[in-house]
Write a protein that holds these residues in place. Sequence first.
Motif, short mmCIF file in Angstrom:
data_model
loop_
_atom_site.label_atom_id
_atom_site.label_comp_id
_atom_site.label_asym_id
_atom_site.label_seq_id
_atom_site.Cartn_x
_atom_site.Cartn_y
_atom_site.Cartn_z
N TYR A 56 0.88 -1.18 0.00
CA TYR A 56 0.00 0.00 0.00
C TYR A 56 0.91 1.22 0.00
N LYS A 57 0.61 2.19 -0.82
CA LYS A 57 1.44 3.39 -0.93
C LYS A 57 2.91 3.04 -1.24
N GLY A 58 3.09 1.96 -1.98
CA GLY A 58 4.42 1.61 -2.43
C GLY A 58 5.29 0.91 -1.41
N GLN A 59 4.72 0.49 -0.26
CA GLN A 59 5.50 -0.21 0.74
C GLN A 59 4.63 -1.26 1.45
N PRO A 60 5.26 -2.23 2.11
CA PRO A 60 4.47 -3.25 2.82
C PRO A 60 3.66 -2.61 3.94
N TYR A 61 2.39 -2.96 4.01
CA TYR A 61 1.47 -2.42 5.02
C TYR A 61 0.70 -3.54 5.68
N LEU A 62 0.31 -3.30 6.93
CA LEU A 62 -0.60 -4.21 7.62
C LEU A 62 -2.03 -3.82 7.24
N PRO A 132 -6.36 -1.04 4.73
CA PRO A 132 -5.02 -0.75 5.26
C PRO A 132 -5.10 -0.09 6.63
N VAL A 133 -4.14 -0.43 7.48
CA VAL A 133 -4.06 0.15 8.82
C VAL A 133 -3.11 1.34 8.76
N GLU A 134 -3.67 2.52 8.86
CA GLU A 134 -2.85 3.73 8.80
C GLU A 134 -2.15 3.97 10.14
N LYS A 135 -1.04 4.68 10.09
CA LYS A 135 -0.34 5.05 11.32
C LYS A 135 -1.26 5.89 12.19
N ASN A 136 -1.29 5.60 13.49
CA ASN A 136 -2.11 6.32 14.47
C ASN A 136 -3.61 6.21 14.20
N SER A 137 -4.01 5.15 13.52
CA SER A 137 -5.43 4.92 13.27
C SER A 137 -6.18 4.75 14.60
N LYS A 138 -7.30 5.46 14.75
CA LYS A 138 -8.11 5.32 15.96
C LYS A 138 -8.96 4.05 15.91
N VAL A 147 2.94 -2.27 14.35
CA VAL A 147 3.72 -1.98 13.14
C VAL A 147 4.37 -0.61 13.25
N ASN A 148 5.55 -0.49 12.66
CA ASN A 148 6.24 0.79 12.56
C ASN A 148 6.62 0.96 11.10
N TYR A 149 5.91 1.87 10.41
CA TYR A 149 6.11 2.01 8.98
C TYR A 149 7.41 2.74 8.64
N GLU A 150 7.92 3.54 9.57
CA GLU A 150 9.19 4.23 9.33
C GLU A 150 10.33 3.22 9.27
N ALA A 151 10.33 2.29 10.24
CA ALA A 151 11.35 1.24 10.25
C ALA A 151 10.94 0.04 9.40
N GLY A 164 10.97 -25.39 22.57
CA GLY A 164 10.21 -25.10 23.77
C GLY A 164 10.27 -23.65 24.22
N LEU A 165 10.83 -22.78 23.38
CA LEU A 165 10.97 -21.37 23.74
C LEU A 165 10.34 -20.49 22.66
N LEU A 166 9.57 -19.50 23.09
CA LEU A 166 8.99 -18.52 22.17
C LEU A 166 9.90 -17.30 22.08
N GLU A 167 9.67 -16.51 21.04
CA GLU A 167 10.46 -15.29 20.85
C GLU A 167 9.57 -14.17 20.35
N ILE A 168 9.76 -12.99 20.92
CA ILE A 168 9.12 -11.77 20.41
C ILE A 168 10.22 -10.92 19.82
N SER A 169 10.07 -10.56 18.55
CA SER A 169 11.11 -9.78 17.89
C SER A 169 10.50 -8.95 16.77
N PRO A 170 11.19 -7.88 16.36
CA PRO A 170 10.74 -7.12 15.20
C PRO A 170 11.10 -7.88 13.92
N VAL A 171 10.16 -7.96 13.01
CA VAL A 171 10.37 -8.67 11.75
C VAL A 171 10.10 -7.69 10.60
N PRO A 172 10.99 -7.60 9.61
CA PRO A 172 10.72 -6.72 8.47
C PRO A 172 9.39 -7.07 7.81
N LEU A 173 8.59 -6.08 7.54
CA LEU A 173 7.31 -6.32 6.87
C LEU A 173 7.52 -6.98 5.52
N SER A 174 8.65 -6.72 4.90
CA SER A 174 8.94 -7.33 3.60
C SER A 174 9.08 -8.85 3.71
#
Length: 312
Positions: A56-62, A132-138, A147-151, A164-174
């Motif tokens: 969306y808008k030329g980049q990966p979006y949620l 599409p989920v816009e930044k700061n959507s109410k 999501v962080n569209y800047e990063a 047996g272990l889970l992980e929380i991490s940032p993943v590139p939207l791409s």
Amino acid sequence: MRRRGAVQRKVPCLFVTEPFKVLATEAITGKALEADIYNAIPTEKVDGTCCYVTTYKGQPYLWARLDRKPNKQAEKRFKRFLYSLEDCKEFVWNVEEDFKPVPDTWIPAKDIEFCNGNPLPDENGHMPGWVPVEKNSKQYCWHSSVVNYEAEIALVLKHHADPGLLEISPVPLSEILEQTLELIGTNINANPYGLGSKKQPVHLLVPHGAFEIKNPPTLKQTDIVSWFEGCSEGKVEGIVWHCRDGCLIKLHRHHLGLQWPLAETYLNSQPVVISFNRTKYDCDFEPKSLFHHFSNLDGQRFDRLKDIKFDA
């Protein structure tokens, strides 16, 4: 991340269900047998709301799930037709007049049928789709919090390399482009996993098919009930089978008359580690954002997923 089937429309049940009834019979559906269900990969059905990552808008979006539904008059006609026990396929929709309006940015889900250029509703009278989920959507504030569209990253819960272990991490939207995921957390579906709090909500994305069931039951209904009720791995909302042809087949606890949610679930009782090296990202995360809070927990391990707490 390993890719499995995407959820673009309503997933059919493993067992035959009767019209207007939740409980399933013991007969496996023809659709499941055609998809070679006996050789499918069983995964945990995670209780959240469905999302999609696409451009969306030329980049990966949620994107958030938004089904286009019939207006009141059309819905009454459709229900009368269903209760008449006629073949649902013969119902004729006026696509241009029978449905509620949707935002201009709405897109229909993949794999749905079209006629004369218009998307057709499914057997429930809905047109599955996305916005599409816009930044700061109410309206979709909990979606936008993960999501962080800047990063160009998303906060994802997945298996760690250690068993047996889970992980929380940032993943590139791409990396998750064209995948569907489940948004879970404090303000989603009454928070069955006990994540966060009203003061400090926690939300995460889980790719569909991320949690393969290691010791699944046979496809006999009595064995499935015993599995749900008798082992820790069975403390899940349901099972989704990922078939070789891309077809998905599901079974929810409610189909068997079993309770959900549970006080303790398999997912929220597993240990989890936070992997978030903020030096990799050339942007400042807002102080109140989940990205800021999780980056401050980089390297920390919690005994249970639901034990995650941020410093006050």
